[in-house]
Design a protein around this motif. Structure first.
Motif, PDB file in Angstrom:
ATOM      1  N   TYR A  36      64.789  25.295  24.305  1.00 42.36           N
ATOM      2  CA  TYR A  36      63.808  23.843  24.420  1.00 42.36           C
ATOM      3  C   TYR A  36      63.415  23.640  23.085  1.00 42.36           C
ATOM      4  O   TYR A  36      62.940  24.574  22.113  1.00 42.36           O
ATOM      5  CB  TYR A  36      62.862  24.009  25.367  1.00 42.36           C
ATOM      6  CG  TYR A  36      63.161  23.747  26.880  1.00 42.36           C
ATOM      7  CD1 TYR A  36      63.243  22.520  27.218  1.00 42.36           C
ATOM      8  CD2 TYR A  36      63.601  24.899  27.605  1.00 42.36           C
ATOM      9  CE1 TYR A  36      63.682  22.180  28.980  1.00 42.36           C
ATOM     10  CE2 TYR A  36      63.984  24.653  29.018  1.00 42.36           C
ATOM     11  CZ  TYR A  36      64.006  23.570  29.343  1.00 42.36           C
ATOM     12  OH  TYR A  36      64.711  23.169  30.772  1.00 42.36           O
ATOM     13  N   LEU A  37      63.572  22.162  22.518  1.00 43.14           N
ATOM     14  CA  LEU A  37      63.242  22.067  21.303  1.00 43.14           C
ATOM     15  C   LEU A  37      62.180  20.853  21.174  1.00 43.14           C
ATOM     16  O   LEU A  37      62.475  19.879  21.967  1.00 43.14           O
ATOM     17  CB  LEU A  37      64.201  21.665  20.433  1.00 43.14           C
ATOM     18  CG  LEU A  37      65.588  22.581  20.215  1.00 43.14           C
ATOM     19  CD1 LEU A  37      66.587  21.817  19.644  1.00 43.14           C
ATOM     20  CD2 LEU A  37      65.248  23.692  19.436  1.00 43.14           C
ATOM     21  N   ALA A  38      61.115  21.040  20.658  1.00 42.00           N
ATOM     22  CA  ALA A  38      60.131  20.039  20.590  1.00 42.00           C
ATOM     23  C   ALA A  38      60.493  18.810  19.581  1.00 42.00           C
ATOM     24  O   ALA A  38      60.663  19.106  18.402  1.00 42.00           O
ATOM     25  CB  ALA A  38      58.862  20.297  20.259  1.00 42.00           C
ATOM     26  N   ALA A  39      61.004  17.643  20.064  1.00 41.56           N
ATOM     27  CA  ALA A  39      61.637  16.520  19.204  1.00 41.56           C
ATOM     28  C   ALA A  39      60.561  15.586  18.976  1.00 41.56           C
ATOM     29  O   ALA A  39      59.918  15.302  19.934  1.00 41.56           O
ATOM     30  CB  ALA A  39      62.814  16.143  19.879  1.00 41.56           C
ATOM     31  N   PRO A  40      60.689  14.789  17.969  1.00 44.66           N
ATOM     32  CA  PRO A  40      59.604  13.630  17.730  1.00 44.66           C
ATOM     33  C   PRO A  40      60.107  12.648  18.695  1.00 44.66           C
ATOM     34  O   PRO A  40      61.143  12.009  18.979  1.00 44.66           O
ATOM     35  CB  PRO A  40      59.964  13.384  16.397  1.00 44.66           C
ATOM     36  CG  PRO A  40      60.776  14.550  15.552  1.00 44.66           C
ATOM     37  CD  PRO A  40      61.414  15.173  16.531  1.00 44.66           C
ATOM     38  N   THR A  41      58.888  12.169  19.428  1.00 44.48           N
ATOM     39  CA  THR A  41      59.054  11.066  20.280  1.00 44.48           C
ATOM     40  C   THR A  41      59.205   9.588  19.491  1.00 44.48           C
ATOM     41  O   THR A  41      59.572   8.607  20.354  1.00 44.48           O
ATOM     42  CB  THR A  41      57.950  10.892  21.335  1.00 44.48           C
ATOM     43  OG1 THR A  41      56.680  10.570  20.548  1.00 44.48           O
ATOM     44  CG2 THR A  41      57.960  12.094  22.228  1.00 44.48           C
ATOM     45  N   GLY A  42      58.558   9.431  18.597  1.00 48.22           N
ATOM     46  CA  GLY A  42      58.289   8.147  17.805  1.00 48.22           C
ATOM     47  C   GLY A  42      57.237   7.359  18.295  1.00 48.22           C
ATOM     48  O   GLY A  42      57.123   6.157  17.639  1.00 48.22           O
ATOM     49  N   LEU A  43      56.283   8.130  19.075  1.00 53.21           N
ATOM     50  CA  LEU A  43      55.159   7.276  19.543  1.00 53.21           C
ATOM     51  C   LEU A  43      53.915   7.778  18.850  1.00 53.21           C
ATOM     52  O   LEU A  43      54.045   8.795  18.254  1.00 53.21           O
ATOM     53  CB  LEU A  43      54.916   7.588  21.253  1.00 53.21           C
ATOM     54  CG  LEU A  43      55.990   7.508  22.119  1.00 53.21           C
ATOM     55  CD1 LEU A  43      56.065   8.011  23.412  1.00 53.21           C
ATOM     56  CD2 LEU A  43      56.126   5.959  22.241  1.00 53.21           C
ATOM     57  N   THR A  44      52.929   6.814  18.684  1.00 57.49           N
ATOM     58  CA  THR A  44      51.503   7.070  18.014  1.00 57.49           C
ATOM     59  C   THR A  44      50.655   7.797  19.209  1.00 57.49           C
ATOM     60  O   THR A  44      50.565   7.182  20.116  1.00 57.49           O
ATOM     61  CB  THR A  44      51.093   5.787  17.572  1.00 57.49           C
ATOM     62  OG1 THR A  44      52.052   5.169  16.668  1.00 57.49           O
ATOM     63  CG2 THR A  44      49.581   6.252  16.908  1.00 57.49           C
ATOM     64  N   PRO A  45      50.422   8.951  18.868  1.00 58.07           N
ATOM     65  CA  PRO A  45      49.547   9.508  20.014  1.00 58.07           C
ATOM     66  C   PRO A  45      48.284   8.888  20.287  1.00 58.07           C
ATOM     67  O   PRO A  45      47.545   8.086  19.385  1.00 58.07           O
ATOM     68  CB  PRO A  45      49.227  10.854  19.284  1.00 58.07           C
ATOM     69  CG  PRO A  45      50.206  11.175  18.468  1.00 58.07           C
ATOM     70  CD  PRO A  45      50.611   9.695  17.814  1.00 58.07           C
ATOM     71  N   ASP A  46      47.783   8.892  21.586  1.00 64.97           N
ATOM     72  CA  ASP A  46      46.635   8.273  22.114  1.00 64.97           C
ATOM     73  C   ASP A  46      45.509   9.128  21.762  1.00 64.97           C
ATOM     74  O   ASP A  46      45.271  10.244  22.219  1.00 64.97           O
ATOM     75  CB  ASP A  46      46.766   7.927  23.764  1.00 64.97           C
ATOM     76  CG  ASP A  46      45.702   7.180  24.242  1.00 64.97           C
ATOM     77  OD1 ASP A  46      44.803   7.008  23.385  1.00 64.97           O
ATOM     78  OD2 ASP A  46      45.815   6.855  25.249  1.00 64.97           O
ATOM     79  N   PRO A  47      44.821   8.581  20.759  1.00 63.78           N
ATOM     80  CA  PRO A  47      43.379   9.415  20.599  1.00 63.78           C
ATOM     81  C   PRO A  47      42.628   9.750  21.683  1.00 63.78           C
ATOM     82  O   PRO A  47      41.589  10.764  21.946  1.00 63.78           O
ATOM     83  CB  PRO A  47      42.570   8.990  19.514  1.00 63.78           C
ATOM     84  CG  PRO A  47      42.903   7.363  19.895  1.00 63.78           C
ATOM     85  CD  PRO A  47      44.248   7.369  20.249  1.00 63.78           C
TER      86      PRO A  47
END
Length: 240
Positions: A212-223
């Motif tokens: 399994y690979l952790a790929a970037p989602t392109g989303l801004t994390p919700d603080p």
């Protein structure tokens, strides 16, 4: 008699090599050593759904069907006992998204990139009506197959990404299943093409590794959400 042709959850090496060979304008009798020798990694960004294709085959003249066996002169033998109808069920994946990385000599990779952008023959996966959607080429990258597949952003559509983001606090990474060529891998697959010649289709084996690979989602994390733990969520790709 019922014939079932199954499909795997990701493209096989013969499927990727066949697509590249078609793009490069190679005939079915052409040598495949250079393409079969490419390293391959597949990341499943969206698993898609299974399509069942039901076929009934018969001779419109009422003659018995021919078998797959051929004589020494290359002529197909009749079925024995005679068979008037042949039923097949073929399975394909639809609405799936895969990220494939091929690794090899710079010159060959450059040539194949140009070929896929301007293919000599129509490109398909599985059957001619299953045409891949754009984009087919994301460009060349440097690094190992695993590193490249891990770094490339998630390739799903905007709606899928946003729905997943609402359920996961817009996490910066998503865990995606992948298979990688690996001489020390624990699974052997018989999908490396030696020849695509219609009367002499032959394959050899390769070893692969699942991960399994952790790929970037392109989303801004919700603080307001706690940071992602990096653990595997088996329902992530389903949007649950």
């Amino acid at each position: 008699m019922l014939n079932r042709r199954k499909t795997r959850p990701e493209p096989t090496k013969s499927g990727i090599v066949g697509l590249l060979a078609a793009a490069a304008g190679r005939s079915r009798h052409a040598a495949l050593d250079d393409l079969a020798g490419l390293g391959l990694g597949i990341r499943i960004d969206q698993p898609g759904s299974l399509l069942r294709d039901y076929h009934i085959v018969s001779d419109y003249r009422g003659r018995p069907l021919l078998s797959a066996a051929v004589t020494a002169k290359g002529v197909q033998k009749p079925t024995s006992p005679a068979k008037q109808t042949h039923v097949t069920q073929r399975f394909y994946l639809q609405d799936a998204v895969f990220l494939a990385a091929v690794e090899g000599p710079r010159g060959l990779i450059t040539t194949l990139e140009s070929a896929v952008r301007q293919p000599a023959f129509p490109l398909a996966l599985g059957r001619r009506s299953c045409v891949p959607a754009q984009p087919l080429v994301l460009g060349r990258r440097t690094g190992s197959l695993e590193d490249v597949l891990r770094a490339e952003p998630w390739q799903v559509g905007k709606a899928v990404r946003e729905r997943w983001g609402r359920r996961n606090g817009n996490a910066a990474h998503v865990d995606l299943p992948a298979t990688l060529d690996d001489p020390a891998g624990d699974e052997v697959r018989d999908d490396v093409p030696v020849s695509f010649a219609p009367t002499k289709r032959t394959f050899t084996t390769r070893r692969i590794r699942h991960t399994y690979l952790a790929a970037p989602t392109g989303l801004t994390p919700d603080p307001a959400q706690p940071p992602a733990t990096g653990g595997h969520d088996p329902f992530a790709l389903l949007g649950w």
